[in-house]
Scaffold this active site. Structure first.
Site, PDB file in Angstrom:
ATOM      1  N   HIS A 515       1.764   2.598  12.991  1.00  0.00           N
ATOM      2  CA  HIS A 515       1.338   2.502  11.587  1.00  0.00           C
ATOM      3  C   HIS A 515       0.026   1.729  11.464  1.00  0.00           C
ATOM      4  CE1 HIS A 515       2.105   1.761   7.163  1.00  0.00           C
ATOM      5  NE2 HIS A 515       1.280   0.772   7.446  1.00  0.00           N
ATOM      6  N   GLU A 516      -0.004   0.546  12.038  1.00  0.00           N
ATOM      7  CA  GLU A 516      -1.205  -0.277  11.917  1.00  0.00           C
ATOM      8  C   GLU A 516      -2.394   0.358  12.624  1.00  0.00           C
ATOM      9  OE1 GLU A 516      -1.431  -2.537   9.830  1.00  0.00           O
ATOM     10  OE2 GLU A 516       0.695  -2.770   9.386  1.00  0.00           O
ATOM     11  N   HIS A 519      -4.282   2.543  10.323  1.00  0.00           N
ATOM     12  CA  HIS A 519      -5.313   1.879   9.522  1.00  0.00           C
ATOM     13  C   HIS A 519      -6.618   1.763  10.323  1.00  0.00           C
ATOM     14  CE1 HIS A 519      -2.878   0.954   6.091  1.00  0.00           C
ATOM     15  NE2 HIS A 519      -2.038   0.189   6.766  1.00  0.00           N
ATOM     16  N   HIS A 522      -8.368   4.918  10.342  1.00  0.00           N
ATOM     17  CA  HIS A 522      -8.987   5.155   9.044  1.00  0.00           C
ATOM     18  C   HIS A 522     -10.382   4.528   9.021  1.00  0.00           C
ATOM     19  CE1 HIS A 522      -8.094   5.405   4.413  1.00  0.00           C
ATOM     20  NE2 HIS A 522      -9.028   6.229   4.804  1.00  0.00           N
TER      21      HIS A 522
END
Length: 739
Positions: A515-516, A519, A522
Site C-alpha cells: 500500500h505505502e 503512494h 504515485h
C-alpha cells in the site's frame, strides 16, 4: 505556491498516525532544482539546513548535517525569506498574469520546503524530548507564517484577477486547474475575511498549531512509556520469531533475559493474536487503547474539546455550519451527508458480520471450556483459532513465506511490469541517510534508462519514531522550470529481527507494505508541470495505494517472491488457496473498527462543540451506532492522530472507504481484462489517468477516463463478501466542481 501543501507539510511534521492507518502524508511539494529568489542569501555554512541540497541526482537532503539546534533558526530565516518573495509577487507593479503571479508563487518557497523535509524527519522518524520542546516553540510561528500569506490581501487580489480572467486567456487546461485550486485554497482559508474576523482567524490557527503539537507529543509519550517486559514463563503461544525479536529489543533497552512488548501496533497485534495468557492480553490491550487517555498532563481529552471549538469557530467565520461542511467542500464527497451515506450503507453489513465472527469465536471458547465471554482483547486470539478451524490456515505458517526483503523485490517487479520502472541500490555513502537502517534505490525507466528519482526505505521501528506506516515525497516532480526528479520515501515500523535472520511479517503487514509503496509510485510516476499539482484530494489519493495491495496476491508475485525463509521453496499452492479462500475472513472486525473511527470523526465535526465531552461523546455515539462490545475503534478519540495531530484527515477519515469503492471497482477492470492484473492496456490507462496525472485533472473526470464510467459501491460490497445494497449509491458519481 498553494498554501494547502504548506499546511500539509506542517501537519505531517507534527502529526502521528495509527500503525494500521496506511496513511500518506506528502512532504515538500517543490524545491531543490528550482532556485529561490535571491537564493544566495540562504547559503549559510554555519547553518547547513539553509543550504541548497548537495550531491548527485539533482541534489539530495544532507541528512548527515541534520542537527536539532539548527532547526528553529533555519525555519525563521527561511520563513522571512519566503515572505519577502511573496511581498515582491504581491507588489509587482505589472498587471497580474499567470506568469508573474501563479507561476511566480510556484517558484517561491524552495528553501523553506527543504527545511520542512528535515523538520518532518525529526518529528516523525527521530523524535526526542529535545526536539519536542523545539516543536512547541515553532508551531505557533508556522501558523503565523501561513496566515501571513493566506491573509495577504494584495496577493489575493492578484490571484482573484487571474482567476476571473482564466477562461479568456491562453492558459492550457493544467494551468487553469492550478489557478482554480490556488484561488480556492486562499478563499477557503480566510483570504476573503476582513477586519476583526481576519485577525481572529489567524489567532485560531496559532492556537490550533500549539494544540495539534501537544496532542501528537502526548500520544508519542504514551507509546514510549508503556513498554511491558515479560519473563520466559509468560511467552506461551507466541511464535519463536516473535519471541526472538522481543528478546533482541529488550536487550537494546537494557533488559537482558527479558522480552519486551512495545506500545505500538506492530508489537501488540501479534501479541494479541497468539499470547495464551489472557490477563496479559488485557493489560497489553488496555495500554494500547488508552494512549492519550490516562489522566494527568498527557491526557488529550481537554485538548480535543478545545480543538473542536476552535475549528468550529474558525469555519463559522467563513460562513459554514460546521467544520465537516467546510472540509468536504473541495473533496470528492463534497458534503458530510454524502460521506455518511456511504458509511451507513456499509455499516449494517459489517456489524452483522461481526456477530457471526463472535459467535464462531465464542463456540471455540466454550468448547475449550475457557469460561469466558469474548472481549476486545480476545478478538484477535480467538479469530486466529477460527481461521485455523474454518480454513486450516495458520497465520504464523503464512508468515514463514513473507520475508521483508523478498516482498520488496516483489514490489519492484510489479513496478517494472506496470510502470516500466527499474530499481537499483545506491552505493552506501553516495547519498546521506538519517539512520543506518535507511536504504536508497535509484529509479530509472526500464526502456530508456532515464533517471526518474530515488526511493528511500526506512523499515524498522525505533524509539522516537511514530507508529504506523507512511509515505513522503522529499521532492516532487515538476517540469515548468526544468525537470525536477522525485525523491520518494516509505516508512514502516517492522520489528527488526535477530541479526542475520530475515524479517518475517504478517499478511496484513505485507499488504500495508505494498500500500505505502503505491503512494511512492504515485510520486514517481507524476507527469505534472507544476509542483502544486502533485498529489490530490484526501478521499482520492488513498485509492491508488489501496489498489496496489491487490498485486501482492497475484500469481507472478506469489510464485517468485513468497518463498520459505529457510528452504527457499515457493509457498505451496494449497496454502495460497487457503489464503484466497479466507480473503474475507474477519472482514466484519476490520470494517467495523475502521468505520467506527470514521463515523465518530465525522460526527465530532458536525456536532455542536459547546460543552462537548470527548470521552462521553465517543461512548454515546458508538452506543447509538450499535457498536459491538467486542470491537473497539481502530483509533480511539484520545489517540486519533489523523484528525487531532493536524488537519490532514480531520473530517476526512471516511476517505479510505470512499477510495476503497474506487479501488474495488478499478480492480474489477483488471479481472475483466484478458491479461488480468498485468494486462498492458489496462495498466497503461491506470498509469496515465490515475497515477501520472496527479491533481492536474479533477479526480472524478480522471476516473471516468480510466473506467469509462463512475465507480459503483456494489464492487466494494462484493469485495468484502457483504450483501450488495439494492439501491445504487450516487456517492461516487461526483461531477467535476464547476469554478
Amino acid at each position: 505556491m498553494r498554501l494547502k501543501p504548506i499546511a500539509v507539510v506542517v501537519a505531517a511534521a507534527l502529526a502521528t498516525g495509527g500503525a494500521f492507518s496506511k496513511e500518506v502524508q506528502t512532504s515538500a511539494r517543490k524545491n531543490e532544482q528550482q532556485p529561490p529568489v535571491e537564493a544566495g542569501k540562504l547559503e549559510n555554512v554555519s547553518n547547513p539546513l539553509l543550504s541548497t541540497w548537495p550531491g548527485p541526482y539533482g541534489g539530495v537532503p544532507a541528512f548527515d548535517k541534520l542537527r536539532i539546534a539548527d532547526m528553529q533558526p533555519a525555519l525563521e530565516t527561511a520563513m522571512k525569506q519566503n515572505l519577502d518573495e511573496i511581498d515582491k509577487i504581491a507588489n509587482n507593479p505589472e498587471p497580474p498574469t499567470f506568469a508573474n503571479t501563479i507561476e511566480a508563487m510556484e517558484r517561491s518557497n524552495a528553501a523553506l520546503n527543504r527545511i520542512f523535509v528535515y523538520y518532518g524527519i525529526l518529528s516523525n522518524n527521530l523524535s526526542s524530548p529535545e526536539f519536542r520542546a523545539v516543536q512547541q516553540q515553532i508551531a505557533p510561528k508556522l501558523a503565523d507564517f501561513t496566515s501571513a500569506i493566506t491573509h495577504n490581501n494584495t496577493l489575493f487580489q492578484r490571484i482573484k484577477t487571474v482567476y476571473r480572467q482564466r477562461n479568456h486567456s491562453q492558459l492550457n487546461a493544467e494551468q487553469k486547474r492550478l489557478v482554480e485550486l490556488e484561488y480556492d485554497e486562499f478563499a477557503s482559508n480566510g483570504a476573503t475575511l476582513t477586519g476583526k474576523d481576519k485577525v481572529r482567524y489567524a489567532e485560531i490557527n496559532q492556537q490550533l498549531a500549539k494544540l495539534h503539537t501537544k496532542f501528537a507529543n502526548n500520544v508519542l509519550a504514551d507509546e514510549e512509556n508503556y513498554d511491558v517486559f515479560l519473563t520466559a514463563d509468560q511467552l506461551s503461544g507466541l511464535p519463536d520469531s516473535f519471541v526472538a525479536t522481543a528478546a533482541a529489543l529488550a536487550a537494546e533497552k537494557g533488559q537482558k533475559e527479558k522480552y519486551v512488548i512495545t506500545n505500538t501496533r506492530s508489537s501488540i497485534d501479534p501479541f494479541l493474536t497468539y499470547a495464551d495468557d489472557r490477563a496479559l492480553r488485557e493489560k497489553i490491550w488496555r495500554n494500547y487503547y488508552s494512549r492519550g487517555d490516562n489522566g494527568g498532563k498527557q491526557d488529550n481529552n481537554e485538548i480535543i474539546a478545545e480543538i473542536l471549538k476552535l475549528r468550529d469557530e474558525r469555519v463559522a467565520l467563513l460562513g459554514f455550519d460546521n467544520y465537516a461542511q467546510w472540509r468536504l467542500s473541495n473533496r470528492m464527497a463534497k458534503t458530510p451527508e454524502a460521506a455518511i451515506e456511504l458509511m451507513e450503507a456499509v455499516w449494517p453489513a459489517a456489524v452483522a458480520r461481526v456477530e457471526e465472527e463472535v459467535a464462531d469465536m465464542q463456540q471455540i471458547a466454550d468448547t475449550e471450556q475457557a469460561n469466558i465471554k469474548i472481549e476486545p482483547w480476545d478478538y484477535r486470539y480467538y479469530a486466529e483459532k477460527v481461521r485455523k478451524a474454518k480454513y486450516d490456515l495458520d497465520s504464523n505458517e503464512v508468515k514463514q513465506y513473507l520475508q521483508l526483503d523478498k516482498l520488496r523485490e516483489g514490489m519492484f517487479y510489479v513496478a517494472g511490469e506496470l510502470f516500466n520502472f527499474d530499481f537499483k541500490p545506491v552505493k552506501a555513502g553516495q547519498v546521506s541517510v538519517f539512520h543506518p537502517d535507511v536504504k536508497v534505490w535509484e529509479v530509472t525507466d526500464k526502456t530508456t534508462g532515464k533517471h526518474i528519482g530515488l526511493w528511500y526505505l526506512d523499515p524498522f521501528a525505533r524509539s522516537g519514531k511514530r507508529s504506523g506506516a507512511w509515505a513522503t515525497a522529499y521532492r516532487n516532480h515538476a517540469t515548468f522550470a526544468g525537470e525536477q526528479t522525485v525523491l520518494a520515501s516509505n516508512n514502516s515500523n517492522f520489528i527488526k529481527g535477530v541479526p542475520g535472520e530475515p524479517v518475517l511479517v504478517s499478511w496484513d503487514d505485507a499488504q500495508t507494505f505494498f500500500h505505502e509503496f503505491g503512494h511512492a509510485l504515485h510520486y514517481l510516476s507524476s507527469k505534472v508541470t507544476y509542483p502544486s499539482l502533485n498529489g490530490g484530494l484526501r478521499d482520492y489519493t488513498e485509492f491508488q495505494s489501496q489498489l496496489l495491495e491487490r498485486w501482492l496476491s497475484t500469481d507472478a508475485v506469489i510464485n517468485k517472491y513468497l518463498v520459505h525463509y529457510k528452504t527457499g521453496k515457493p509457498i505451496p499452492a494449497k496454502l495460497i488457496a487457503k489464503i484466497k479462500q479466507a480473503a474475507n475472513f474477519n472482514q466484519g472486525f476490520a470494517t467495523t473498527e475502521y468505520l467506527a473511527s470514521a463515523l465518530v470523526d465525522m460526527k465530532l465535526h458536525t456536532a455542536d462543540p459547546k460543552n462537548l465531552d470527548p470521552d462521553a461523546f465517543e461512548r454515546e455515539t458508538l452506543k447509538a451506532l450499535g457498536m459491538p462490545s467486542e470491537v473497539v475503534m481502530r483509533h480511539r478519540t484520545p489517540q486519533f492522530g489523523h484528525i487531532f495531530s493536524g488537519e490532514g484527515y480531520s473530517a476526512g477519515y471516511y476517505g479510505y472507504l470512499w477510495a476503497d469503492v474506487l479501488t474495488s471497482d478499478a480492480a474489477e477492470s483488471f479481472t475483466e481484462a484478458e491479461g488480468g492484473f498485468y494486462d498492458k492496456a489496462v495498466a497503461d490507462k491506470l498509469v496515465k489517468h490515475l497515477f501520472a496525472a496527479g491533481n492536474s485533472v479533477d479526480p472524478a473526470i480522471a476516473y471516468r477516463a480510466f473506467r469509462g464510467r463512475d465507480a459503483d459501491i456494489a464492487a466494494l460490497m462484493r469485495d468484502r463478501g457483504f450483501p450488495v445494497v439494492e439501491k445504487r449509491t450516487e456517492t461516487t458519481r461526483v461531477e467535476s466542481k464547476k469554478p
